[in-house]
Write an enzyme that holds these catalytic residues in place. Structure first.
Site, PDB file in Angstrom:
ATOM      1  N   GLY A   1     -57.004  14.540 -27.086  1.00  0.00           N
ATOM      2  CA  GLY A   1     -56.792  15.349 -26.035  1.00  0.00           C
ATOM      3  C   GLY A   1     -57.105  16.952 -26.528  1.00  0.00           C
TER       4      GLY A   1
ATOM      5  N   THR B   1     -61.233  17.383 -26.296  1.00  0.00           N
ATOM      6  CA  THR B   1     -62.008  16.978 -25.107  1.00  0.00           C
ATOM      7  C   THR B   1     -61.341  16.994 -23.767  1.00  0.00           C
ATOM      8  OG1 THR B   1     -61.928  14.435 -25.359  1.00  0.00           O
ATOM      9  CG2 THR B   1     -63.627  15.805 -26.606  1.00  0.00           C
TER      10      THR B   1
ATOM     11  N   GLU C   1     -54.652   3.251 -31.293  1.00  0.00           N
ATOM     12  CA  GLU C   1     -55.339   2.978 -29.864  1.00  0.00           C
ATOM     13  C   GLU C   1     -56.833   2.166 -30.124  1.00  0.00           C
ATOM     14  OE1 GLU C   1     -56.779   6.038 -27.010  1.00  0.00           O
ATOM     15  OE2 GLU C   1     -54.534   6.021 -26.731  1.00  0.00           O
TER      16      GLU C   1
END
Length: 169
Positions: A28, A31, A93
């Site tokens: 985050g 970008t 993730e």
């Protein structure tokens, strides 16, 4: 809408079923308010049901909802940026995305102002971040080894290289 892959055409009617067409994975602070928000808008404007973290249902546990969204997506787009590997959440993730890739999910990497070679060889900021994680997780070195392996696997995929001036295929 169809995407061209190394294996041929991928369409949204693929055998991999999900609630989302695309899951966006990104760091985050690097970008969110530039490249990724523009990418999100373009995907949505082209009719793709795209998951981005600010679509999380309020009151839900964030980690469980993100993992579920990855599983329910047909495509994951991973935006690698210079600080990506400093985030343990981004790395976890990524591991989940690659688990889903083995089950048929299409994964598209975008190398945002970073070289796939830097990620593959884990040099520069990627090397610094992983060395730091090895210190932090010295009692769970397998976790860092999994992150390293998955980063290498991701950097070996054909994707897009974004620089300040161009997007290269």
């Amino acid at each position: 809408m169809a995407f061209l892959t190394n294996e041929g055409a991928y369409s949204s009617s693929s055998t991999h079923q999900g609630n989302y067409d695309v899951f966006l994975s990104f760091r985050g602070e690097d970008t969110r308010y530039n490249f990724t928000c523009h990418l999100y808008k373009v995907l949505c404007d082209n009719g793709l049901n795209t998951f981005i973290d600010y679509n999380l249902p309020r009151g839900e546990e964030i980690s469980m909802e993100l993992l579920k969204a990855i599983e329910l997506s047909k495509i994951s787009i991973v935006v690698f940026s210079e600080n990506f590997a400093f985030s343990t959440w981004c790395l976890n993730e990524l591991v989940k995305i690659f688990e889903c890739r083995r089950n048929g999910q299409f994964v598209l990497p975008i190398f945002y102002k970073v070289s796939p070679l830097e990620i593959r060889k884990q040099e520069g900021k990627f090397g610094i971040a992983l060395a730091k994680h090895e210190e932090t997780f010295e009692n769970d070195i397998r976790k860092v080894q999994t992150w390293r392996k998955t980063l290498t696997e991701a950097a070996n995929l054909s994707g897009f290289l974004y620089t300040d001036r161009y997007v290269f295929n």
